[in-house]
Scaffold this motif. Structure first.
Motif, short mmCIF file in Angstrom:
data_model
loop_
_atom_site.label_atom_id
_atom_site.label_comp_id
_atom_site.label_asym_id
_atom_site.label_seq_id
_atom_site.Cartn_x
_atom_site.Cartn_y
_atom_site.Cartn_z
N ARG A 90 0.83 -1.21 0.00
CA ARG A 90 0.00 0.00 0.00
C ARG A 90 0.87 1.26 0.00
NH1 ARG A 90 -4.58 1.71 4.14
NH2 ARG A 90 -4.19 3.91 4.31
N ASP A 91 1.89 1.28 0.83
CA ASP A 91 2.77 2.45 0.89
C ASP A 91 3.46 2.69 -0.45
OD1 ASP A 91 2.08 2.85 3.52
OD2 ASP A 91 3.97 2.10 4.36
N ALA A 92 3.86 1.60 -1.12
CA ALA A 92 4.52 1.73 -2.42
C ALA A 92 3.57 2.31 -3.46
CB ALA A 92 5.03 0.36 -2.89
N LEU A 93 2.31 1.92 -3.40
CA LEU A 93 1.37 2.29 -4.47
C LEU A 93 1.12 3.79 -4.56
CD1 LEU A 93 -1.10 -0.71 -4.27
CD2 LEU A 93 0.11 0.05 -6.33
N VAL A 94 1.36 4.54 -3.49
CA VAL A 94 1.14 5.98 -3.59
C VAL A 94 2.36 6.70 -4.18
CG1 VAL A 94 -0.53 5.98 -1.71
CG2 VAL A 94 1.86 6.50 -1.21
N ILE A 95 3.48 6.00 -4.29
CA ILE A 95 4.71 6.64 -4.78
C ILE A 95 4.60 7.13 -6.23
CG2 ILE A 95 7.16 6.18 -5.32
CD1 ILE A 95 7.21 4.53 -2.66
N PRO A 96 4.07 6.33 -7.16
CA PRO A 96 4.02 6.81 -8.56
C PRO A 96 3.06 7.98 -8.79
CG PRO A 96 3.89 4.41 -8.48
CD PRO A 96 3.70 4.91 -7.08
N GLU A 97 2.11 8.20 -7.86
CA GLU A 97 1.14 9.31 -8.01
C GLU A 97 0.35 9.19 -9.31
OE1 GLU A 97 2.30 13.26 -6.35
OE2 GLU A 97 4.31 12.38 -6.37
#
Ligand code: DHK
Length: 147
Positions: A90-97
């Motif tokens: 979940r934390d990774a998924l917000v990185i690409p925006e």
């Protein structure tokens, strides 16, 4: 920032490489290759490309999501069992925006209680469950047409 007409990344998590042979009564008989081909054909109708990645490893999925930043314009993800366990994903998924659609082949709400909670849904723009592999096509169509 990402090119808004860039490829749509289709991600599949643990055990989805076994589609077609794994519990076909739950997940159907289509293979992962069939899913990727369906996504490519759907995206092509909108003049869009698909990149696809599957891993049974949480770390490999996170590495691929991080690499999507600036490279892909949207994400379709079936996180498999990591849906119900992974704060790190979940934390990774917000990185690409970029916009995200969470897909489940089965209706997770009609199965065991532990499948009803998703760590991913709060960071997804949309969630699809129970449409079989058509859920992937619906997700690609939505993402391709909203840009
Ligand atoms: C796939 C999995 O592997 C399960 O762990 C999820 C999901 C459901 C699906 O329906 O595609 O609970």
């Amino acid at each position: 920032m990402p090119d808004m007409a860039g490829p749509i990344l289709v991600l599949n998590g643990p055990n989805l490489n076994m589609l077609g042979t794994r519990q076909p009564q739950v997940y159907g008989t289509a293979t992962l290759d069939d899913v990727v081909e369906l996504c490519r054909r759907t995206a092509a109708r909108f003049g869009r490309d698909v990149t696809a990645f599957q891993s049974n490893s949480e770390g490999a999925l996170i590495d691929r999501i991080q690499a999507a930043r600036g490279a892909e314009s949207a994400i379709v993800i079936n996180p498999g069992g990591l849906t119900h366990t992974s704060v790190a994903l979940r934390d990774a998924l917000v990185i690409p925006e970029v916009p995200i659609v969470e897909v489940h082949i089965s209706n997770v709400h009609a199965r065991e209680d532990f499948r009803r909670h998703s760590y991913i849904s709060p960071v997804a723009d949309a969630v699809i469950a129970g449409m079989g592999i058509h859920g992937y096509a619906a997700a690609v169509e939505y993402l391709a047409s909203r840009d």
